[in-house]
Scaffold this motif. Structure first.
Motif, short mmCIF file in Angstrom:
data_model
loop_
_atom_site.label_atom_id
_atom_site.label_comp_id
_atom_site.label_asym_id
_atom_site.label_seq_id
_atom_site.Cartn_x
_atom_site.Cartn_y
_atom_site.Cartn_z
N ASN A 23 0.79 -1.23 0.00
CA ASN A 23 0.00 0.00 0.00
C ASN A 23 0.82 1.28 0.00
O ASN A 23 0.36 2.32 0.48
N LEU A 24 2.02 1.24 -0.55
CA LEU A 24 2.83 2.44 -0.67
C LEU A 24 2.60 3.01 -2.07
O LEU A 24 3.37 2.82 -2.99
N THR A 25 1.49 3.71 -2.21
CA THR A 25 1.06 4.27 -3.49
C THR A 25 1.55 5.70 -3.62
O THR A 25 2.06 6.29 -2.66
N GLU A 26 1.36 6.27 -4.78
CA GLU A 26 1.72 7.68 -4.97
C GLU A 26 0.93 8.56 -4.00
O GLU A 26 1.47 9.50 -3.43
N ALA A 27 -0.33 8.25 -3.80
CA ALA A 27 -1.13 9.02 -2.84
C ALA A 27 -0.56 8.91 -1.43
O ALA A 27 -0.53 9.90 -0.69
N CYS A 28 -0.08 7.74 -1.06
CA CYS A 28 0.52 7.58 0.26
C CYS A 28 1.83 8.37 0.36
O CYS A 28 2.09 9.00 1.39
N PHE A 29 2.64 8.35 -0.71
CA PHE A 29 3.86 9.18 -0.69
C PHE A 29 3.50 10.64 -0.44
O PHE A 29 4.17 11.34 0.32
N ARG A 30 2.42 11.10 -1.08
CA ARG A 30 2.01 12.50 -0.89
C ARG A 30 1.61 12.74 0.56
O ARG A 30 1.93 13.77 1.15
N CYS A 31 0.93 11.78 1.18
CA CYS A 31 0.60 11.90 2.60
C CYS A 31 1.86 11.96 3.45
O CYS A 31 1.95 12.74 4.40
N PHE A 49 18.29 17.56 8.12
CA PHE A 49 17.11 17.07 7.40
C PHE A 49 16.97 17.75 6.05
O PHE A 49 17.16 18.96 5.93
N CYS A 50 16.59 16.95 5.04
CA CYS A 50 16.54 17.45 3.67
C CYS A 50 15.31 16.99 2.92
O CYS A 50 14.81 15.89 3.15
N GLY A 51 14.87 17.84 1.99
CA GLY A 51 13.89 17.47 0.99
C GLY A 51 12.45 17.44 1.42
O GLY A 51 12.11 17.77 2.57
N PRO A 52 11.59 17.04 0.49
CA PRO A 52 10.15 17.09 0.74
C PRO A 52 9.68 16.13 1.83
O PRO A 52 8.63 16.33 2.42
N PHE A 53 10.47 15.09 2.12
CA PHE A 53 10.10 14.15 3.19
C PHE A 53 10.87 14.45 4.48
O PHE A 53 10.72 13.73 5.46
N ASN A 54 11.71 15.50 4.45
CA ASN A 54 12.48 15.91 5.63
C ASN A 54 13.31 14.73 6.17
O ASN A 54 13.25 14.39 7.35
N LEU A 55 14.09 14.14 5.30
CA LEU A 55 14.83 12.92 5.62
C LEU A 55 16.19 13.22 6.25
O LEU A 55 16.85 14.19 5.90
N SER A 56 16.59 12.34 7.14
CA SER A 56 17.92 12.45 7.76
C SER A 56 18.89 11.53 7.05
O SER A 56 18.49 10.58 6.36
N LYS A 57 20.17 11.77 7.24
CA LYS A 57 21.18 10.91 6.63
C LYS A 57 21.09 9.49 7.21
O LYS A 57 21.29 8.51 6.49
N ASP A 58 20.78 9.36 8.50
CA ASP A 58 20.63 8.02 9.09
C ASP A 58 19.49 7.26 8.42
O ASP A 58 19.60 6.05 8.18
#
Length: 150
Positions: A23-31, A49-58
């Motif tokens: 269930n990891l759909t494009e709509a879920c990515f947007r959520c 933290f970086c990018g649209p998902f605010n991701l860390s290097k870890d």
């Protein structure tokens, strides 16, 4: 003919890698990007933290260090460049969830809410109800707004 076969193989490999996470759909990515950044892709990182998902290097390391096409994960800036690119950042999120997702709310289904809980609470304690923490409430509010598209 060789080019066509190669393109089909690459497309199938991408489809297969994305299909591994339930269930990891494009709509879920947007959520998943709504809570941390409203899906905006900042041109620079903020702290760690970086990018649209605010991701860390870890998080990126746990996801297997995906990079932009023809990039080396050992190159300085490889994480940041991938995390700031929406499509590449999706591969980070998919890799992380493939490794750590579980049925966080114990409803018998792994769905986007479980993906939200892993991202909000972390991989070690995703079962904490989102409404019990400030960060969790922000993630839950984002989920409530976007879940109609799931």
């Amino acid at each position: 003919m060789r080019v066509t076969v190669f393109v089909v193989m690459v497309i199938c490999m991408v489809c297969a890698s994305e299909a591994k996470v339930a269930n990891l759909t494009e709509a879920c990515f947007r959520c998943l990007c709504m809570a941390p950044t409203r899906c905006s892709a900042p041109k620079r990182c903020f702290g760690d933290f970086c990018g649209p998902f605010n991701l860390s290097k870890d998080y990126w390391l746990d996801a297997g260090q995906p990079t932009l096409l023809n990039n080396d994960p050992e190159r300085k800036g490889a994480f940041e460049d991938c995390a700031k690119d929406y499509e590449c950042a999706k591969t980070i999120v998919a890799g992380y969830l493939e490794k750590f997702v579980t049925d966080c709310n114990n409803d018998g289904v792994i769905d986007c809410l479980d993906h939200m809980m892993v991202n909000a609470n972390g991989r070690y304690d995703c079962s904490t109800p989102l409404e019990t923490t400030t960060v969790g409430r922000r993630w839950l509010a984002a989920y409530e707004k976007c879940k109609v598209d799931l």
